[in-house]
Design a protein around this motif. Structure first.
Motif, PDB file in Angstrom:
ATOM      1  N   LEU A  36      62.070  70.014 129.598  1.00  0.00           N
ATOM      2  CA  LEU A  36      60.940  69.313 128.833  1.00  0.00           C
ATOM      3  C   LEU A  36      61.016  69.117 127.274  1.00  0.00           C
ATOM      4  N   LEU A  37      61.737  70.030 126.535  1.00  0.00           N
ATOM      5  CA  LEU A  37      62.183  70.032 125.058  1.00  0.00           C
ATOM      6  C   LEU A  37      63.169  68.909 125.024  1.00  0.00           C
ATOM      7  N   GLU A  38      64.023  68.809 125.756  1.00  0.00           N
ATOM      8  CA  GLU A  38      65.201  67.820 125.658  1.00  0.00           C
ATOM      9  C   GLU A  38      64.369  66.478 125.730  1.00  0.00           C
ATOM     10  N   ASN A  39      63.292  66.203 126.423  1.00  0.00           N
ATOM     11  CA  ASN A  39      62.822  64.674 126.449  1.00  0.00           C
ATOM     12  C   ASN A  39      61.595  64.737 125.806  1.00  0.00           C
ATOM     13  N   GLY A  40      61.378  65.477 124.818  1.00  0.00           N
ATOM     14  CA  GLY A  40      60.110  65.035 123.798  1.00  0.00           C
ATOM     15  C   GLY A  40      58.882  65.502 124.128  1.00  0.00           C
ATOM     16  N   ALA A  41      58.822  66.719 124.865  1.00  0.00           N
ATOM     17  CA  ALA A  41      57.687  67.321 125.142  1.00  0.00           C
ATOM     18  C   ALA A  41      57.144  68.192 124.097  1.00  0.00           C
ATOM     19  N   ILE A  91      67.978  66.483 121.585  1.00  0.00           N
ATOM     20  CA  ILE A  91      66.481  66.010 121.261  1.00  0.00           C
ATOM     21  C   ILE A  91      66.518  64.696 121.636  1.00  0.00           C
ATOM     22  N   GLY A  92      65.690  64.221 122.701  1.00  0.00           N
ATOM     23  CA  GLY A  92      65.582  62.815 123.043  1.00  0.00           C
ATOM     24  C   GLY A  92      64.200  62.558 123.421  1.00  0.00           C
ATOM     25  N   ILE A  93      63.950  61.364 123.850  1.00  0.00           N
ATOM     26  CA  ILE A  93      62.700  61.096 124.343  1.00  0.00           C
ATOM     27  C   ILE A  93      62.685  60.267 125.880  1.00  0.00           C
ATOM     28  N   ASP A  94      62.181  61.016 127.002  1.00  0.00           N
ATOM     29  CA  ASP A  94      62.047  60.521 128.206  1.00  0.00           C
ATOM     30  C   ASP A  94      60.728  60.916 128.828  1.00  0.00           C
ATOM     31  N   LEU A  95      59.596  60.325 128.732  1.00  0.00           N
ATOM     32  CA  LEU A  95      58.660  60.998 128.979  1.00  0.00           C
ATOM     33  C   LEU A  95      58.316  60.960 130.666  1.00  0.00           C
ATOM     34  N   MET A  96      59.235  59.968 131.360  1.00  0.00           N
ATOM     35  CA  MET A  96      59.073  60.212 132.896  1.00  0.00           C
ATOM     36  C   MET A  96      59.523  61.369 133.298  1.00  0.00           C
ATOM     37  N   ARG A  97      60.603  61.742 132.445  1.00  0.00           N
ATOM     38  CA  ARG A  97      61.274  63.186 133.149  1.00  0.00           C
ATOM     39  C   ARG A  97      60.270  64.297 132.487  1.00  0.00           C
ATOM     40  N   VAL A  98      59.386  64.329 131.614  1.00  0.00           N
ATOM     41  CA  VAL A  98      58.506  65.129 131.452  1.00  0.00           C
ATOM     42  C   VAL A  98      57.431  65.295 132.499  1.00  0.00           C
ATOM     43  N   ALA A 229      58.193  62.704 117.032  1.00  0.00           N
ATOM     44  CA  ALA A 229      58.486  64.133 116.236  1.00  0.00           C
ATOM     45  C   ALA A 229      57.359  64.300 115.404  1.00  0.00           C
ATOM     46  N   ILE A 230      56.887  63.228 114.718  1.00  0.00           N
ATOM     47  CA  ILE A 230      55.862  63.523 113.612  1.00  0.00           C
ATOM     48  C   ILE A 230      54.473  63.732 114.366  1.00  0.00           C
ATOM     49  N   THR A 231      54.190  63.294 115.448  1.00  0.00           N
ATOM     50  CA  THR A 231      53.068  63.361 116.256  1.00  0.00           C
ATOM     51  C   THR A 231      52.961  64.717 116.792  1.00  0.00           C
TER      52      THR A 231
END
Length: 279
Positions: A36-41, A91-98, A229-231
């Motif tokens: 979860l952390l790796e993908n922006g949760a 640290i990345g963003i993949d909300l589908m994985r989340v 990251a800001i949000t």
């Protein structure tokens, strides 16, 4: 094992666990939090997921402390303490994985899925991607190019930003896959964006076409701006997770400085090398 504990778990429909099983459960819960952390949760989401997984198997006393770079986990089960630290360096963003990890957590908690089966599914989620690389690059380019319209850019600026964004996304995805640090990844992203924008602008100038290079750079770099990251920093701070809030704020600052550094160095180098050809 204490007979009263066994009877309590058996009454709830949750089989009592031996030391090996509880260890595997802790490792699975921590890994789910790390994905979860790796993908922006958000931090609270990782904490609640870890706690939910553990409590679904009868673990009552769960203490999970999560920051963007680590998960500190401590539980008490059958009068024994177990602790574990899970480091996170990606640290990345993949909300589908989340979303898929959240679904897996719910299925694991409500069904009879074993820990081994759940870990296999979690590993598949880690390796999976909803979209092909070509699709990701295409929409990274489209996403960046539409920002040029907000700054009164024309068709040339739109096209230049699309090309710059797509190339930048390809490079940063390659660096991310090879575990290059967050700072260097974004320095490279800023450098590639500026270099692609300058090359496109110079080519247009040589062809006698007027183009605004600054708008192209802005459009090209917008897909790397640390909005998530800001949000998350604001959300964590509001919810009382001040350590995570400051960590997310630092992450946003590091990304911003890296992007500025990459773009600035490239622009200065181009002015020296190209001189009057710079648009």
């Amino acid at each position: 094992m204490n007979e009263s504990i066994y009877i309590y778990f058996h009454y709830r429909g949750v089989p009592a666990l031996d030391r090996y099983e509880i260890k595997e459960l802790v490792l699975f819960a921590a890994l789910a939090g790390r994905v979860l952390l790796e993908n922006g949760a958000e931090t609270y989401r990782a904490e609640s997921t870890v706690e939910h997984i553990l409590r679904s198997r009868g673990v009552g006393n769960v203490q999970a402390f999560v920051i963007p770079t680590a998960i500190f986990l401590s539980i008490e089960y059958n009068d024994e303490l177990y602790s574990h630290i899970e480091r996170n360096k990606r640290i990345g963003i993949d909300l589908m994985r989340v979303t898929r990890v959240n679904d897996l957590s719910r299925d694991f908690s409500s069904g009879s899925m074993s820990v081994q089966e759940a870990r296999l599914k979690l590993n598949d989620i880690k390796k999976s991607s909803q979209y092909s690389l070509l699709t990701q690059l295409l929409f990274a380019g489209v996403g960046g190019s539409f920002f040029t319209l907000m700054y009164n850019g024309g068709l040339l600026e739109f096209t230049g930003a699309l090309i710059a964004s797509a190339i930048t996304a390809a490079v940063t995805e390659f660096l991310f896959a090879h575990d290059v640090s967050l700072f260097m990844r974004n320095v490279a992203g800023g450098l590639i964006t500026a270099a692609a924008s300058i090359t496109f602008s110079v080519a247009c100038t040589l062809l006698g076409l007027q183009v605004d290079m600054n708008i192209i750079i802005i459009g090209g770099i917008m897909t790397m701006v640390p909005g998530v990251a800001i949000t998350n920093a604001v959300r964590d701070s509001i919810s009382g997770d001040y350590v995570s809030g400051m960590s997310r704020t630092s992450e946003a600052l590091v990304i911003s400085v890296a992007l500025v550094l990459g773009v600035g160095v490239t622009l200065n180098a181009a002015r020296i090398l190209l001189g009057g050809l710079m648009p």
